[in-house]
Design an enzyme around this catalytic site. Structure first.
Site, PDB file in Angstrom:
ATOM      1  N   GLY A 169      -1.621   6.271   3.128  1.00 54.62           N
ATOM      2  CA  GLY A 169      -1.139   5.152   3.943  1.00 54.62           C
ATOM      3  C   GLY A 169       0.275   5.419   4.426  1.00 54.62           C
ATOM      4  O   GLY A 169       1.072   6.003   3.700  1.00 54.62           O
ATOM      5  N   GLY A 213       1.555   9.591  -1.469  1.00 55.46           N
ATOM      6  CA  GLY A 213       1.528   8.810  -2.701  1.00 55.46           C
ATOM      7  C   GLY A 213       0.677   9.483  -3.764  1.00 55.46           C
ATOM      8  O   GLY A 213       0.561  10.714  -3.791  1.00 55.46           O
ATOM      9  N   ILE A 273       4.657   2.288  -0.428  1.00 52.72           N
ATOM     10  CA  ILE A 273       5.278   0.971  -0.598  1.00 52.72           C
ATOM     11  C   ILE A 273       4.918   0.403  -1.968  1.00 52.72           C
ATOM     12  O   ILE A 273       5.537  -0.542  -2.428  1.00 52.72           O
ATOM     13  CB  ILE A 273       4.853  -0.025   0.507  1.00 52.72           C
ATOM     14  CG1 ILE A 273       3.348  -0.331   0.445  1.00 52.72           C
ATOM     15  CG2 ILE A 273       5.248   0.469   1.878  1.00 52.72           C
ATOM     16  CD1 ILE A 273       2.963  -1.581   1.214  1.00 52.72           C
ATOM     17  N   ASP A 274       3.905   0.985  -2.637  1.00 49.04           N
ATOM     18  CA  ASP A 274       3.462   0.453  -3.935  1.00 49.04           C
ATOM     19  C   ASP A 274       4.382   0.846  -5.094  1.00 49.04           C
ATOM     20  O   ASP A 274       4.297   0.256  -6.170  1.00 49.04           O
ATOM     21  CB  ASP A 274       2.047   0.949  -4.257  1.00 49.04           C
ATOM     22  CG  ASP A 274       1.006   0.380  -3.321  1.00 49.04           C
ATOM     23  OD1 ASP A 274       1.368  -0.487  -2.513  1.00 49.04           O
ATOM     24  OD2 ASP A 274      -0.157   0.817  -3.386  1.00 49.04           O
ATOM     25  N   GLU A 327      -2.512  -7.907  -4.339  1.00 50.28           N
ATOM     26  CA  GLU A 327      -3.915  -7.860  -3.864  1.00 50.28           C
ATOM     27  C   GLU A 327      -4.859  -7.392  -4.960  1.00 50.28           C
ATOM     28  O   GLU A 327      -6.037  -7.731  -4.953  1.00 50.28           O
ATOM     29  CB  GLU A 327      -4.050  -6.983  -2.617  1.00 50.28           C
ATOM     30  CG  GLU A 327      -3.741  -5.537  -2.875  1.00 50.28           C
ATOM     31  CD  GLU A 327      -3.779  -4.661  -1.643  1.00 50.28           C
ATOM     32  OE1 GLU A 327      -4.523  -4.953  -0.713  1.00 50.28           O
ATOM     33  OE2 GLU A 327      -3.030  -3.674  -1.637  1.00 50.28           O
ATOM     34  N   ARG A 348      -2.595 -23.363   0.937  1.00 49.00           N
ATOM     35  CA  ARG A 348      -2.789 -22.469   2.083  1.00 49.00           C
ATOM     36  C   ARG A 348      -2.577 -21.027   1.641  1.00 49.00           C
ATOM     37  O   ARG A 348      -1.865 -20.771   0.661  1.00 49.00           O
ATOM     38  CB  ARG A 348      -1.762 -22.782   3.189  1.00 49.00           C
ATOM     39  CG  ARG A 348      -1.954 -24.136   3.838  1.00 49.00           C
ATOM     40  CD  ARG A 348      -3.189 -24.149   4.740  1.00 49.00           C
ATOM     41  NE  ARG A 348      -3.291 -25.383   5.488  1.00 49.00           N
ATOM     42  CZ  ARG A 348      -3.937 -26.471   5.068  1.00 49.00           C
ATOM     43  NH1 ARG A 348      -4.517 -26.492   3.881  1.00 49.00           N
ATOM     44  NH2 ARG A 348      -4.004 -27.549   5.837  1.00 49.00           N
TER      45      ARG A 348
HETATM   46  O1  F6P Z   1      -1.103   2.700  -0.638  1.00 48.95           O
HETATM   47  C1  F6P Z   1      -0.389   1.737   0.036  1.00 48.95           C
HETATM   48  C2  F6P Z   1      -1.258   0.585   0.435  1.00 48.95           C
HETATM   49  O2  F6P Z   1      -0.533  -0.154   1.389  1.00 48.95           O
HETATM   50  C3  F6P Z   1      -1.736  -0.311  -0.705  1.00 48.95           C
HETATM   51  O3  F6P Z   1      -0.765  -1.253  -1.096  1.00 48.95           O
HETATM   52  C4  F6P Z   1      -2.944  -0.951  -0.104  1.00 48.95           C
HETATM   53  O4  F6P Z   1      -3.832  -1.341  -1.139  1.00 48.95           O
HETATM   54  C5  F6P Z   1      -3.528   0.144   0.729  1.00 48.95           C
HETATM   55  O5  F6P Z   1      -2.465   1.013   1.047  1.00 48.95           O
HETATM   56  C6  F6P Z   1      -4.179  -0.308   2.006  1.00 48.95           C
HETATM   57  O6  F6P Z   1      -4.749   0.806   2.609  1.00 48.95           O
HETATM   58  P1  F6P Z   1      -5.267   0.890   4.108  1.00 48.95           P
HETATM   59  O7  F6P Z   1      -4.109   0.797   5.015  1.00 48.95           O
HETATM   60  O8  F6P Z   1      -5.938   2.215   4.173  1.00 48.95           O
HETATM   61  O9  F6P Z   1      -6.199  -0.269   4.284  1.00 48.95           O
END
Ligand code: F6P
Length: 374
Positions: free
Chosen positions: A12, A110, A134-135, A230, A292
Site C-alpha cells: 500500500g 511494509g 501508515i500502520d 478496522e 453515526r
Molecule cells: O497496509 C496499509 C493499509 O492502509 C492498512 O491499514 C489497510 O488495512 C490496507 O492497507 C488497505 O489496503 P488496500 O489499499 O490494498 O485496500
C-alpha cells in the site's frame, strides 16, 4: 567500481515514499556516484522489466508529494497473477535483475515487502529494504514513514467529529486503518481525545463499550467518540478466530485443512466498514443514543507527508546508500532513536509489531479514563 542500484516501492502506498526515493536517488547518484534505475509498480514492474530513469530532474520537487512516482502493487514474486493464473515469477525477476546489471535492489515497503525481499535474497539477489507503512507495524524499527502523516490526518478527523457529535448528542464511531495492528487508532484516539478506543490487540465487549458511554451520559456528557481500528474484534469474534486457527492446526486430512483455512480466511477477511456499522447499530440499541459512522479509509494514506515523515524518509534513504557503498546487503534500514541501524531481514520478515497490552500509550489512555471495551 560504479554500483548500479535498482529501486521499487511495494504494498500500500504511504506518505514519505517519494521523499525516500529522492533521498536514495540524490545520495546514491550525487554523493556516491552510483547509477540508479527505478522499477514501476512494485515487484510486478521488475518482473515485466518496466523501468523508469531516476535522474536529477525526476527527483526534484518530489519531496512533498504523496503517493509514489514509481507506482506500487501488492504483487509477490513467488505468487503473481499472470494470464488468470497464480505463478512463481522469481526466476524472471532474477533474470531482470541480472539483465539490468544491478548490484542491489532497494525495496521500500511494509511487512509483506520484507518477506518478499528476504525471498529474493535467499535466491541470490542483494537486497536492502526501508520500512514504510501508515500502520507502523514493521518489526525491529522504532517507526515507519507514513505513520506520522496518517496519525495527523486521523487526529484532525477526530477533532472535527467532536463538534458535530457534541451538537447532536450522538455517538460517532470512526473507523481508522490498521488491519492487524492498532497503532494508528491508538495514537489518533489518544491525541484526538476519543472516549473509547478499540484495537485488534484487545478484543472488546460491546456491553462494556455501551457501559462507558452510558456512564458519560450520567455525568452530563451526551456525546461520545469511539475510535475503532478496522481490525478490531469483539470477544466473540476473537474466540471464533482462535477456534478456527486451532481447527486449522489440528486438521488431519488435506481436505479438512483446506476447509479450516477457508473458514479462517473469511473470519479474518478485511471487510472495512461492515463491522463498524454493526458496532454502531448495537451501540444505538444498548445506549438509546443516535450513532453515526465515519470511515476514514484511504484519506489517511493520501496527500503530502508530514515534516516528521519527510525527515525520517530522508534519514533512512541516505543511510541506505551508505550501506550500499559498504556492500552491506540483506538488511532493513531501521530507525533507532536519532540513529539508524541495519537489521538482518531474517529478523524482520514474518514478524509484526503489535501494540503490547502494557504499552505506555495504553496505560496513559486508561489513566485519562479512555475505555478499551475490555
Ligand atoms: O497496509 C496499509 C493499509 O492502509 C492498512 O491499514 C489497510 O488495512 C490496507 O492497507 C488497505 O489496503 P488496500 O489499499 O490494498 O485496500
Amino acid at each position: 567500481m560504479i554500483r548500479r542500484v535498482g529501486i521499487l516501492t511495494a504494498g500500500g502506498d504511504s506518505p514519505g515514499l517519494n521523499a525516500a526515493i529522492r533521498a536514495v536517488g540524490k545520495s546514491a547518484q550525487g554523493h556516491h556516484g552510483m547509477e540508479m534505475i527505478g522499477f514501476r509498480d512494485g515487484f510486478r514492474g521488475l518482473m515485466e522489466n518496466r523501468t523508469m530513469r531516476l535522474d536529477g530532474n525526476v527527483l526534484s520537487g518530489i519531496l512533498t508529494l504523496g503517493g509514489t512516482i514509481l507506482g506500487t502493487s501488492r504483487d509477490k514474486p513467488h505468487r503473481m497473477r499472470v494470464d488468470g493464473e497464480t505463478v512463481d515469477m522469481t526466476r524472471t525477476i532474477i533474470e531482470n535483475y541480472r539483465r539490468n546489471r544491478l548490484d542491489v535492489l532497494i525495496c521500500l515497503g511494509g511487512g509483506g515487502t520484507q518477506k518478499n525481499a528476504l525471498h529474493l535474497q535467499q535466491h541470490g539477489l542483494n537486497v536492502i529494504t526501508l520500512p514504510k507503512t501508515i500502520d507502523n507495524d514493521v518489526a525491529q524499527t522504532d517507526t515507519t514513514f507514513g505513520f506520522d502523516t496518517a496519525l495527523g490526518i486521523a487526529t484532525e478527523a477526530i477533532d472535527r467529529l467532536h463538534s458535530t457529535a457534541h451538537s447532536h448528542h450522538r455517538i460517532i464511531v470512526v473507523e481508522i486503518m490498521g488491519h492487524r495492528a492498532g497503532w494508528l487508532a491508538l495514537g489518533a484516539g489518544i491525541a484526538g481525545g476519543a472516549d473509547v478506543i478499540l484495537l485488534p490487540e484487545i478484543p472488546y465487549s460491546t456491553e462494556r463499550v455501551a457501559q462507558a458511554i452510558r456512564q458519560r451520559v450520567q455525568s452530563g456528557k451526551t456525546f461520545s467518540i469511539v475510535a475503532v481500528a478496522e481490525g478490531a474484534r469483539s470477544r466473540e469474534q476473537a474466540e471464533m478466530i482462535a477456534a478456527a486457527r486451532k481447527q486449522k492446526m489440528e486438521a488431519s486430512s488435506k481436505k479438512e485443512k483446506k476447509r479450516a483455512k477457508q473458514q479462517l480466511a473469511s473470519l479474518e477477511a478485511h471487510h472495512s466498514g461492515n463491522h463498524t456499522v454493526q458496532l454502531s447499530e448495537q451501540l444505538e440499541l444498548l445506549t438509546g443514543l443516535e450513532s453515526r459512522v465515519t470511515i476514514l479509509g484511504h484519506l489517511q494514506r493520501g496527500g503530502a507527508p508530514s515534516a516528521a515523515d519527510r525527515l525520517l524518509a530522508t534519514r533512512l534513504g541516505t543511510a541506505c546508500t551508505e550501506l550500499v557503498a559498504a556492500g552491506k546487503y540483506g538488511v532493513m534500514v531501521a530507525a533507532r532513536g536519532e540513529q539508524t541501524e541495519a537489521v538482518a531481514l531474517e529478523k524482520v520478515a514474518g514478524q509484526k509489531k503489535l501494540v503490547p497490552l502494557d504499552h505506555p500509550w495504553v496505560i496513559s489512555a486508561k489513566r485519562v479514563g479512555t475505555s478499551f471495551g475490555d
